[in-house]
Design a protein around this motif. Structure first.
Motif, PDB file in Angstrom:
ATOM      1  N   ASP A  88      34.379  47.145  37.531  1.00  0.00           N
ATOM      2  CA  ASP A  88      33.749  46.686  38.763  1.00  0.00           C
ATOM      3  C   ASP A  88      32.661  45.655  38.466  1.00  0.00           C
ATOM      4  O   ASP A  88      32.564  44.623  39.136  1.00  0.00           O
ATOM      5  CB  ASP A  88      33.161  47.894  39.500  1.00  0.00           C
ATOM      6  N   TYR A 135      34.127  42.300  37.331  1.00  0.00           N
ATOM      7  CA  TYR A 135      34.595  41.505  38.469  1.00  0.00           C
ATOM      8  C   TYR A 135      33.416  40.815  39.148  1.00  0.00           C
ATOM      9  O   TYR A 135      33.481  39.622  39.492  1.00  0.00           O
ATOM     10  CB  TYR A 135      35.328  42.389  39.475  1.00  0.00           C
ATOM     11  N   ARG A 157      32.872  44.747  47.487  1.00  0.00           N
ATOM     12  CA  ARG A 157      34.012  44.724  46.574  1.00  0.00           C
ATOM     13  C   ARG A 157      34.513  46.148  46.343  1.00  0.00           C
ATOM     14  O   ARG A 157      33.777  47.114  46.549  1.00  0.00           O
ATOM     15  CB  ARG A 157      33.640  44.074  45.241  1.00  0.00           C
ATOM     16  N   THR A 197      37.028  48.549  43.540  1.00  0.00           N
ATOM     17  CA  THR A 197      37.771  48.673  42.294  1.00  0.00           C
ATOM     18  C   THR A 197      38.591  49.949  42.363  1.00  0.00           C
ATOM     19  O   THR A 197      38.046  51.040  42.516  1.00  0.00           O
ATOM     20  CB  THR A 197      36.825  48.719  41.083  1.00  0.00           C
ATOM     21  N   SER A 242      40.324  45.093  40.796  1.00  0.00           N
ATOM     22  CA  SER A 242      39.118  44.828  41.583  1.00  0.00           C
ATOM     23  C   SER A 242      39.318  43.633  42.496  1.00  0.00           C
ATOM     24  O   SER A 242      40.011  42.674  42.140  1.00  0.00           O
ATOM     25  CB  SER A 242      37.930  44.542  40.654  1.00  0.00           C
TER      26      SER A 242
END
Length: 259
Positions: free
Chosen positions: A120, A123, A216, A218, A231
């Motif tokens: 995560d 990313y 975001r 993941t 992700s």
């Protein structure tokens, strides 16, 4: 040359070519046929979107019917269009609930592994990068995969996400929890990016779940001594569908996520 091979020479328009797209999703095309259809998908965004839609429905049905023999065939092998089948809509709805439970709250009692948190963060750091998002570009894909396979001491594979509109742009080597990790990055025509994080994961129990933060997500899973994490941002359901397809493509068993 049979009728199916003849049809691959035409543009991918609704009609008989929908049967070809369905056969692609179901793995029923020969290697030459698959190559032709995939080449046409790369130049036909509308057809690529249809394939992504078919894959999503197939995944939904597999979530409802984990045993392959129990999955009903609804993909254009019947004369009735699949989108008119009420059971199809119900399957997608129920499977969405099942996947939501499986990936969101159920993790078989296993805490989120450190590699998921690292994926995560990787990313968050590299996906926004404009000048140097990757170390080795997709134009050197064979070299990239060979290099990262040597560093992880595992044979790696880069799954295609073309059906979802994402193209590989390259990858990089990253530090993992107890050794090296690899990150492969994909981008669509709108500039949105997703990454696939891969590392050796010593624990062999079934592990899957979701890490979320700052818009975001993941989605992570473990399979055959390896840890994987996909992700991205945007639509959570779409990202989960990509994760399921990626897991299956890498030899995992994503149907167990909802079981």
């Amino acid at each position: 040359m049979n009728d199916r091979q003849d049809s691959t020479c035409d543009s991918l328009e609704p009609g008989d070519d929908q049967r070809l797209l369905s056969a692609l999703v179901d793995g029923e095309l020969s290697a030459p046929e698959r190559a032709v259809v995939e080449a046409q998908l790369a130049a036909d965004p509308e057809a690529a979107r249809r394939v992504a839609h078919y894959r999503a429905q197939k995944t939904a049905l597999q979530a409802l019917f984990p045993k392959p023999a129990a999955v009903p065939s609804l993909f254009l092998q019947r004369r009735t269009p699949w989108w008119r089948l009420g059971v199809s809509a119900l399957a997608c709805l129920l499977a969405g609930v099942a996947l939501g439970l499986g990936l969101g709250t159920l993790s078989l009692g296993v805490d989120k592994p450190a590699f998921a948190q690292r994926a995560d963060m990787a990313y968050a750091v590299y996906a926004p990068e404009f000048s140097h998002p990757v170390e080795v570009g997709a134009d050197e894909q064979a070299q990239l995969v060979s290099w990262l396979s040597r560093r992880l001491n595992r044979p790696l594979a880069v799954p295609s996400l073309q059906e979802y509109g994402y193209t590989l742009i390259g990858g990089r080597l990253l530090p993992g929890e107890a050794g090296p990790a690899a990150q492969f990055m994909y981008q669509n025509k709108m500039g949105d990016r997703v990454t696939l994080y891969v590392t050796v994961f010593a624990k062999h129990e079934l592990t899957f779940g979701t890490v979320q933060g700052d818009g975001r997500r993941t989605i992570y899973w473990a399979s055959r001594g390896m840890g994987y994490a996909l992700s991205g941002r945007g639509n959570e359901a779409s990202l989960r569908m990509i994760a399921v397809d990626t897991c299956n493509a890498l030899g995992g068993h994503a149907d167990s996520w909802s079981g």
